[in-house]
Write an enzyme that holds these catalytic residues in place. Structure first.
Site, short mmCIF file in Angstrom:
data_model
loop_
_atom_site.label_atom_id
_atom_site.label_comp_id
_atom_site.label_asym_id
_atom_site.label_seq_id
_atom_site.Cartn_x
_atom_site.Cartn_y
_atom_site.Cartn_z
N TYR A 19 -11.47 -61.43 -60.66
CA TYR A 19 -11.84 -62.86 -60.67
C TYR A 19 -13.34 -63.00 -60.92
O TYR A 19 -13.78 -63.77 -61.77
CB TYR A 19 -11.46 -63.49 -59.33
CG TYR A 19 -11.97 -64.90 -59.13
CD1 TYR A 19 -11.30 -65.99 -59.70
CD2 TYR A 19 -13.12 -65.15 -58.38
CE1 TYR A 19 -11.77 -67.28 -59.52
CE2 TYR A 19 -13.60 -66.45 -58.20
CZ TYR A 19 -12.92 -67.51 -58.78
OH TYR A 19 -13.39 -68.78 -58.61
N SER A 51 -8.71 -67.55 -57.44
CA SER A 51 -8.38 -66.70 -56.30
C SER A 51 -8.79 -65.26 -56.54
O SER A 51 -8.41 -64.65 -57.56
CB SER A 51 -6.87 -66.75 -56.05
OG SER A 51 -6.50 -65.75 -55.16
N SER A 101 -20.00 -67.89 -57.01
CA SER A 101 -20.88 -67.02 -56.23
C SER A 101 -20.34 -65.60 -56.16
O SER A 101 -21.07 -64.67 -55.81
CB SER A 101 -20.99 -67.56 -54.81
OG SER A 101 -19.74 -67.50 -54.16
N GLN A 138 -13.53 -77.05 -64.88
CA GLN A 138 -13.11 -76.55 -63.56
C GLN A 138 -11.83 -75.72 -63.62
O GLN A 138 -11.51 -75.02 -62.65
CB GLN A 138 -12.81 -77.74 -62.60
CG GLN A 138 -13.85 -78.84 -62.63
CD GLN A 138 -15.23 -78.37 -62.23
OE1 GLN A 138 -15.39 -77.76 -61.17
NE2 GLN A 138 -16.23 -78.61 -63.06
N ARG A 159 -9.38 -57.79 -46.53
CA ARG A 159 -8.80 -58.00 -47.86
C ARG A 159 -9.49 -57.14 -48.91
O ARG A 159 -10.72 -57.04 -48.90
CB ARG A 159 -8.99 -59.47 -48.20
CG ARG A 159 -7.97 -60.06 -49.07
CD ARG A 159 -8.08 -61.56 -49.09
NE ARG A 159 -9.33 -62.00 -49.70
CZ ARG A 159 -9.66 -63.28 -49.84
NH1 ARG A 159 -8.86 -64.22 -49.41
NH2 ARG A 159 -10.79 -63.62 -50.42
N GLY A 161 -3.09 -77.16 -59.71
CA GLY A 161 -3.42 -78.58 -59.51
C GLY A 161 -2.16 -79.38 -59.26
O GLY A 161 -1.04 -78.93 -59.56
C1 UD1 Z 1 -14.50 -66.43 -53.50
C2 UD1 Z 1 -15.90 -66.90 -53.86
C3 UD1 Z 1 -15.89 -68.41 -53.99
C4 UD1 Z 1 -14.80 -68.85 -54.94
C5 UD1 Z 1 -13.46 -68.34 -54.43
C6 UD1 Z 1 -12.29 -68.69 -55.34
C7 UD1 Z 1 -17.37 -65.23 -52.79
C8 UD1 Z 1 -18.42 -65.01 -51.77
N1 UD1 Z 1 -16.85 -66.48 -52.85
O1 UD1 Z 1 -14.20 -66.94 -52.25
O2 UD1 Z 1 -17.15 -68.86 -54.44
O3 UD1 Z 1 -14.74 -70.24 -54.97
O4 UD1 Z 1 -13.55 -66.93 -54.40
O5 UD1 Z 1 -11.12 -68.34 -54.71
O6 UD1 Z 1 -17.04 -64.36 -53.55
N2 UD1 Z 1 -9.77 -65.10 -45.02
C9 UD1 Z 1 -9.28 -64.92 -43.75
N3 UD1 Z 1 -8.03 -65.44 -43.47
C10 UD1 Z 1 -7.29 -66.10 -44.40
C11 UD1 Z 1 -7.83 -66.27 -45.71
C12 UD1 Z 1 -9.08 -65.75 -45.99
O7 UD1 Z 1 -9.88 -64.33 -42.87
O8 UD1 Z 1 -6.17 -66.54 -44.07
C13 UD1 Z 1 -11.12 -64.56 -45.30
C14 UD1 Z 1 -11.24 -63.76 -46.57
O9 UD1 Z 1 -10.90 -62.40 -46.37
C15 UD1 Z 1 -12.74 -63.94 -46.87
C16 UD1 Z 1 -13.05 -65.34 -46.34
O10 UD1 Z 1 -11.99 -65.67 -45.46
O11 UD1 Z 1 -13.51 -63.00 -46.17
C17 UD1 Z 1 -13.11 -66.38 -47.43
O12 UD1 Z 1 -11.96 -66.24 -48.25
P1 UD1 Z 1 -11.55 -67.32 -49.36
O13 UD1 Z 1 -11.56 -68.68 -48.77
O14 UD1 Z 1 -10.31 -66.84 -50.03
O15 UD1 Z 1 -12.76 -67.30 -50.37
P2 UD1 Z 1 -13.64 -66.08 -51.04
O16 UD1 Z 1 -12.77 -65.00 -51.51
O17 UD1 Z 1 -14.79 -65.79 -50.16
#
Ligand code: UD1
Length: 327
Positions: free
Chosen positions: A152, A89, A129, A84, A281, A46
Site C-alpha cells: 500500500y 488498507s 503518511s 481520493q 500486524r 465507498g
Molecule cells: C496507514 C497509514 C494511514 C493511511 C492508512 C490507510 C501509517 C502510519 N498510516 O494507517 O495514513 O490512511 O494506512 O489504511 O502508515 N489496530 C489495532 N486494532 C484493530 C485495527 C488496527 O490495534 O482492530 C492497529 C494497527 O495495527 C495499527 C493502528 O491500529 O498499529 C492503526 O491501524 P489502521 O487504522 O489500520 O491504520 P494504519 O495502518 O496506521
C-alpha cells in the site's frame, strides 16, 4: 460574493472516491463554498448512503479508476481534481499487492492522463503518511527519505512520484497531501481492514471488546477529517508557485499511542470493559507523527480540530446513526 453563484464563475471539482468518507466530506465542503461537484466511485469501499442528502446536487458517476474512457469523460470541463479513490488498507495490500497496485497506482496514472488531456487546472492527491514507513526520526518531515514497508505504502509513494512527474514533464499542477490516519464520521467500521478508530468507537458503543494488535505502544498522529478537507481546499486556492509539484504533510502534529487512545475512548463512550491484545500486524508502522512546518508555511494549513474534539464529533455521529437504526 453574490457573483460566485453565477454559473460561469463556479468552479467544477472532480472528486474520485466521492462515496468514501473523505470524498463525501470533500463533496459537502465544495458544495458549501458554492462550487460544483462531479464525483466518481466504483462503490467497492465507498457507499451511496454517504452521499444521501447531496446526491441530487452532484453529478455522480459509478466508474472504476481502471476505466480510462470513463476518466476522460469525468475530467471534461473540470477545474480541480481531488483524487481520493483507493483501496485504503495496509493489511489488504499485504494480502493482495496486485489489487492494491491496480487501484492505488494504475488508477492514479489513468487519472493523470485524463486530467492532463482535459487541461484541468490542478490535481490534489490523497497521498499517505505510510510513505515514511519505519524511519526512526520523529516528527516526519517531507524532506526525509521515504521508507515504505507495505505494498500500500509503495503504491501511494509511487503515485506521488507520478504526480510530480506530470508537473515536471507536462506542467500539470499537482499537489500531494500526505494524510496521517484520517478519521471521522462515515468512516466504514465494518470490515476487518477498517481504520482503528472507526472500529474501536463502534465496538465500544455496542459494548463489544476491541483488540489492540501488538503491545499498544504504537502511536499515530490521528487527524480529524475536517482538517484534511481544509487542506484540500487550500491546495486548490494558493498560488501554484507555493504548492505545484510538492508534497505536504496533513496531520494534527500530536501523537497518541493505542493504549492512551483506548483510555480516551473509554472516557468518551462510557465503555466499562477492558481491551484485548492480539498479535502485531504484518507491515505495521511503529510510530507516526508529522512535522507541519511546510504545510503551514506554503499551504497556510493549521489543524483546526484536535484529536479529542474530533473523537467527540465522530462518536456523536456514530451514536446518531445508532438512533436512526433503532428508530
Ligand atoms: C496507514 C497509514 C494511514 C493511511 C492508512 C490507510 C501509517 C502510519 N498510516 O494507517 O495514513 O490512511 O494506512 O489504511 O502508515 N489496530 C489495532 N486494532 C484493530 C485495527 C488496527 O490495534 O482492530 C492497529 C494497527 O495495527 C495499527 C493502528 O491500529 O498499529 C492503526 O491501524 P489502521 O487504522 O489500520 O491504520 P494504519 O495502518 O496506521
Amino acid at each position: 460574493m453574490l457573483i460566485r453563484y453565477d454559473e460561469t464563475l463556479m468552479a467544477t471539482y472532480l472528486i474520485t472516491g466521492v462515496a468514501g468518507f473523505i470524498g463525501s466530506a470533500l463533496a459537502r465542503a465544495v458544495l458549501a463554498q458554492g462550487d460544483q461537484v462531479r464525483g466518481i466511485d466504483n462503490l467497492s469501499t465507498g457507499r451511496r448512503e454517504n452521499l444521501v442528502e447531496i446526491l441530487a446536487r452532484i453529478d455522480f458517476q459509478e466508474a472504476d479508476m481502471l476505466d480510462l474512457p470513463a476518466l476522460y469523460d469525468a475530467c471534461r470541463g473540470v477545474d480541480y481534481v481531488l483524487h481520493q479513490a483507493a483501496i485504503p488498507s495496509v493489511p489488504k495490500s499485504v494480502l493482495d499487492p496486485l489489487a492494491s497496485n491496480r487501484a492505488n497506482l494504475d488508477g492514479t496514472v489513468n487519472l493523470l492522463m485524463a486530467a492532463r488531456d482535459a487541461k484541468v487546472k490542478r490535481v490534489v492527491y490523497a497521498a499517505s503518511s505510510s510513505a515514511y514507513g519505519d524511519t526512526p526520526t520523529l516528527p516526519k518531515h517531507e524532506d526525509m527519505a521515504p521508507n515504505p514497508i507495505s505494498p500500500y505504502a509503495v503504491a501511494k509513494l509511487a503515485s506521488e512520484h507520478y504526480m510530480i512527474s506530470f508537473y515536471r514533464c507536462y506542467g500539470l499542477q499537482t499537489v500531494c497531501l500526505r494524510y496521517f490516519n484520517i478519521f471521522g464520521p462515515r468512516q466504514d467500521p465494518g470490515s476487518p481492514y477498517s481504520g482503528v478508530l472507526a472500529k474501536f468507537i463502534t465496538q465500544m458503543l455496542k459494548g463489544e471488546q476491541p483488540t489492540i494488535l501488538g503491545d499498544g505502544k504504537q502511536s499515530r498522529d490521528f487527524t480529524y477529517v475536517d482538517n484534511a478537507v481544509e487542506a484540500n481546499l487550500l491546495a486548490c486556492r494558493v498560488p501554484a508557485m507555493e504548492v505545484a509539484g510538492r508534497v505536504f504533510n496533513v496531520a494534527t502534529g500530536r501523537r497518541f499511542d493505542l493504549n492512551e487512545t483506548f483510555q480516551i475512548l473509554k472516557k468518551l463512550t462510557g465503555y466499562p470493559g477492558k481491551v484485548n491484545y492480539g498479535p502485531e500486524r504484518a507491515g505495521d508502522v511503529k510510530h507516526s507523527l508529522a512535522d507541519l512546518s511546510r504545510a503551514t508555511r506554503h499551504l497556510g494549513y493549521t489543524p483546526k480540530v484536535d484529536f479529542e474534539e474530533g473523537l467527540r464529533r465522530t462518536i456523536d455521529w456514530y451514536r446518531s446513526q445508532e438512533r436512526v437504526a433503532r428508530a
